[in-house]
Design a protein around this motif. Structure first.
Motif, PDB file in Angstrom:
ATOM      1  N   GLU A 131       0.945  -1.142   0.105  1.00 34.35           N
ATOM      2  CA  GLU A 131      -0.215   0.146  -0.356  1.00 34.35           C
ATOM      3  C   GLU A 131       0.720   1.795   0.119  1.00 34.35           C
ATOM      4  N   ARG A 267      -1.310  -8.023 -12.768  1.00 35.04           N
ATOM      5  CA  ARG A 267      -2.141  -8.384 -12.544  1.00 35.04           C
ATOM      6  C   ARG A 267      -1.817  -9.773 -11.948  1.00 35.04           C
ATOM      7  N   ALA A 270      -1.530  -9.022  -8.225  1.00 34.41           N
ATOM      8  CA  ALA A 270      -3.093  -8.140  -8.185  1.00 34.41           C
ATOM      9  C   ALA A 270      -3.844  -9.573  -7.641  1.00 34.41           C
ATOM     10  N   VAL A 271      -3.844 -10.437  -8.544  1.00 31.79           N
ATOM     11  CA  VAL A 271      -4.993 -11.312  -7.344  1.00 31.79           C
ATOM     12  C   VAL A 271      -3.868 -12.154  -7.013  1.00 31.79           C
ATOM     13  N   TRP A 273      -2.042 -11.255  -4.035  1.00 28.67           N
ATOM     14  CA  TRP A 273      -2.276 -10.366  -3.060  1.00 28.67           C
ATOM     15  C   TRP A 273      -3.774 -10.782  -2.139  1.00 28.67           C
ATOM     16  N   PHE A 274      -4.969 -10.541  -3.528  1.00 28.09           N
ATOM     17  CA  PHE A 274      -5.886 -10.744  -3.107  1.00 28.09           C
ATOM     18  C   PHE A 274      -5.818 -11.744  -2.920  1.00 28.09           C
ATOM     19  N   GLN A 275      -5.588 -12.981  -3.180  1.00 28.28           N
ATOM     20  CA  GLN A 275      -6.459 -14.219  -2.540  1.00 28.28           C
ATOM     21  C   GLN A 275      -5.540 -14.678  -0.854  1.00 28.28           C
ATOM     22  N   GLU A 277      -5.047 -11.442   0.655  1.00 26.21           N
ATOM     23  CA  GLU A 277      -5.128 -11.160   1.926  1.00 26.21           C
ATOM     24  C   GLU A 277      -7.013 -12.099   2.666  1.00 26.21           C
ATOM     25  N   VAL A 278      -7.490 -12.440   1.844  1.00 22.35           N
ATOM     26  CA  VAL A 278      -8.625 -13.602   2.148  1.00 22.35           C
ATOM     27  C   VAL A 278      -8.363 -14.099   2.961  1.00 22.35           C
ATOM     28  N   GLN A 279      -7.531 -15.185   2.083  1.00 23.11           N
ATOM     29  CA  GLN A 279      -6.519 -16.053   2.991  1.00 23.11           C
ATOM     30  C   GLN A 279      -6.259 -15.699   5.170  1.00 23.11           C
ATOM     31  N   SER A 280      -5.139 -14.372   4.287  1.00 23.30           N
ATOM     32  CA  SER A 280      -5.404 -13.716   5.808  1.00 23.30           C
ATOM     33  C   SER A 280      -6.767 -13.365   7.176  1.00 23.30           C
ATOM     34  N   LEU A 282      -9.208 -14.649   7.221  1.00 20.49           N
ATOM     35  CA  LEU A 282      -9.805 -16.380   7.187  1.00 20.49           C
ATOM     36  C   LEU A 282      -9.320 -16.706   8.581  1.00 20.49           C
ATOM     37  N   LEU A 283      -7.506 -16.536   7.929  1.00 25.31           N
ATOM     38  CA  LEU A 283      -6.976 -17.199   9.559  1.00 25.31           C
ATOM     39  C   LEU A 283      -7.457 -15.792  10.732  1.00 25.31           C
ATOM     40  N   ARG A 285      -9.977 -14.091  11.749  1.00 27.40           N
ATOM     41  CA  ARG A 285     -10.869 -14.183  11.694  1.00 27.40           C
ATOM     42  C   ARG A 285     -10.890 -15.364  13.030  1.00 27.40           C
ATOM     43  N   ALA A 286     -10.544 -16.548  12.748  1.00 30.96           N
ATOM     44  CA  ALA A 286     -10.420 -17.588  13.662  1.00 30.96           C
ATOM     45  C   ALA A 286      -9.992 -18.069  14.793  1.00 30.96           C
TER      46      ALA A 286
ATOM     47  N   LEU B 282     -10.441 -23.701   6.167  1.00 35.12           N
ATOM     48  CA  LEU B 282     -11.083 -22.727   6.605  1.00 35.12           C
ATOM     49  C   LEU B 282     -11.629 -21.640   5.288  1.00 35.12           C
ATOM     50  N   VAL B 303     -10.566  -8.266 -10.304  1.00 31.68           N
ATOM     51  CA  VAL B 303      -9.163  -8.367  -9.525  1.00 31.68           C
ATOM     52  C   VAL B 303      -8.267  -8.421 -10.787  1.00 31.68           C
ATOM     53  N   PRO B 310      -7.349  -5.140  -4.815  1.00 27.42           N
ATOM     54  CA  PRO B 310      -7.160  -6.653  -4.412  1.00 27.42           C
ATOM     55  C   PRO B 310      -7.805  -6.277  -2.749  1.00 27.42           C
ATOM     56  N   LEU B 318     -15.624 -11.033   2.239  1.00 26.68           N
ATOM     57  CA  LEU B 318     -15.089 -11.402   3.404  1.00 26.68           C
ATOM     58  C   LEU B 318     -16.253 -10.922   4.091  1.00 26.68           C
TER      59      LEU B 318
END
Lengths: 319, 319
Positions: A131, A267, A270-271, A273-275, A277-280, A282-283, A285-286, B282, B303, B310, B318
């Motif tokens: 960022e 590109r 970017a994809v 990073w997107f994945q 961040e989603v995984q991050s 989710l973890l 949250r758990a 997860l 993305v 991202p 989420l």
């Protein structure tokens, strides 16, 4: 107010850039939201050349960045220097992004230098650095150097956010850590063997030839033009080879732009990073549930000691 | 009944091993539970030498595995051959673990050969292969060869589940894909340059010297004794160099066992698998919700096309 900050960043105001990056570094939920909003208001039609730079202490990285950065700044280019240095790896304080080691550059109006965000978690450093790169691009910077000291997985992280990856080495036989860390050589687009001056010049040329030979064994990828990746010698201290290095970087960048690989790489990053961040998330949250967090640590420990099989441990954490 | 299966596997019964691996490959929840139970009943005091083996089509991998495997089988060792070949990468059917290409070995009582599980998702292949390795170890096999054809991230996956990683190459200048894929050379403990016979012998020796030179540039890690990683020539077709390769593998394995690196690597791999499985589960849970799954695909696409940042995309999935 956030829109004002974004507008000021867009004019290239260095104090605004610093404030924007500080906002990005904050973990607070409200700051995160503001940071996203701010990033969303930055101009999107600006691109910088993002150069990842890896080199162990002693190869002359600060000397190189100062000399290289000043060369570009004096030529009218705006140069940002960001550092990646997970604090969990810090020994005796970080020397990356240390303005006292790049004093002249830090005072140049065309330059912006920022030390690493102080996070121990590599994923946290990754997001903040990406960022920060966006902020520098939105501020109209032409070149963003992202430097890493070569600890843990920091090179992999930097390689995933830059357009070109440059590896700095010292001639073999000196006091610095010998050889290149596994996995790094093959990431490089350009290897620069520094300290090709005085007593070390002959050794630098030999070291450069050795690495050039190794690079020739790598299979060509679509994004590699003829003659890349390549190895060059230089002397950051004497200012020799810096323009040549810059010329090679531009040659490579332009070739990739002409052949569609530039955008494809951005590109794909970017994809990724997107994945991530989603995984991050989710973890995170758990682990926000204290029981799950405890179980995760306990089971990780049990697996490390060979007491529980990994699948069984995973099932227990999530059960 | 599951305990019976585990007991039969422990006696080395090949049909039981095949059934156990088939059970492991099933995605059904009840089969998963049975598989975990079965794995939990296998003897835990048995260890095999897990050898990862990578080589592109044409380097002579099947010829090598057959010759190497027969050499070990004839010496009274039990040898399993597992293949990793994500079906998403398959072109014209998988040739890995193809018994018709290793016919003599497949008929030897001391050998067990298994084709790749047919999964397109690399994580799915990883888990199944790891557990198949456990089954082979529990069945008393001395050596487990895990072969990969060099597509996508399959080498990284195999390197993370083996004790030694061996890279098979052909002499430069032949018809096979030239050079080594980036990132693979630096994983290798041993590089074997095959086809060092007839017309290609001189070239094989030169190619071997080139790779030996490149390996010397890598920084020594604690788990590398002197002279490792190294490169050797061989001719699988003529049966030359196979015993030498085996001798080097044992030298390395024994050194690592004597110096604590063996257990450390296995423990570290186990912790990595544990973390991967938690993350996997997860994500699977989140994607079990059809809306989230749709949003994930939509946002991923957006993305990839540069329409959404991202972080913003991740937040939307989420939210």
């Amino acid at each position: 107010m956030i829109q004002d900050l974004a507008a000021q960043v867009a004019t290239g105001n260095r104090r605004a850039i610093a404030r924007a990056i500080t906002l990005i570094e904050s973990g607070r939920a409200d700051h995160r939201a503001q940071a996203q909003e701010m990033l969303g208001h930055l101009p999107i039609d600006r691109q910088a050349l993002r150069i990842g730079l890896s080199g162990t202490p002693g190869v002359g990285k600060s000397t190189f960045i100062e000399a290289f950065g000043l060369m570009l700044a004096e030529a009218g280019k705006k140069v940002a220097v960001l550092a990646v240095d997970p604090s969990s790896a810090r020994t005796g304080g970080s020397i990356l992004g240390d303005k006292t080691r790049m004093e002249q550059l830090s005072r140049h109006p065309n330059a912006f230098i920022r030390p690493s965000p102080s996070q121990s978690h590599l994923g946290g450093v990754a997001r903040r650095t990406r960022e920060a790169v966006q902020v520098c691009e939105g501020a109209g910077y032409d070149v963003v150097l992202i430097e890493t000291v070569g600890v843990g997985q920091s090179e992999t992280m930097v390689a995933e956010m830059c357009d070109l990856f440059v590896l700095l080495l010292a001639p073999a036989g000196g006091d610095e850590l010998q050889g290149v860390k596994r996995g790094i050589m093959e990431m490089a687009d350009l290897i620069l063997v520094n300290k090709a001056d005085g007593d070390l010049r002959a050794q630098a040329i030999r070291t450069c030839a050795d690495y050039a030979g190794a690079l020739r064994l790598l299979r060509k990828r679509p994004q590699d033009p003829d003659d890349f990746p390549k190895a060059l010698t230089m002397s950051a201290y004497d200012g020799v080879g810096l323009y040549e290095a810059w010329d090679e970087m531009q040659t490579l960048a332009n070739w990739r732009k002409d052949h569609g690989h530039w955008e494809a790489r951005r590109r794909s990053q970017a994809v990724g990073w997107f994945q991530e961040e989603v995984q991050s998330a989710l973890l995170a949250r758990a682990l926000a549930d204290p029981e799950t967090k405890d179980e995760m640590e306990r089971m990780g420990q049990a697996v490390a000691e060979g007491q529980v099989a990994p699948s069984v441990a995973a099932a227990r954490v999530l059960g």
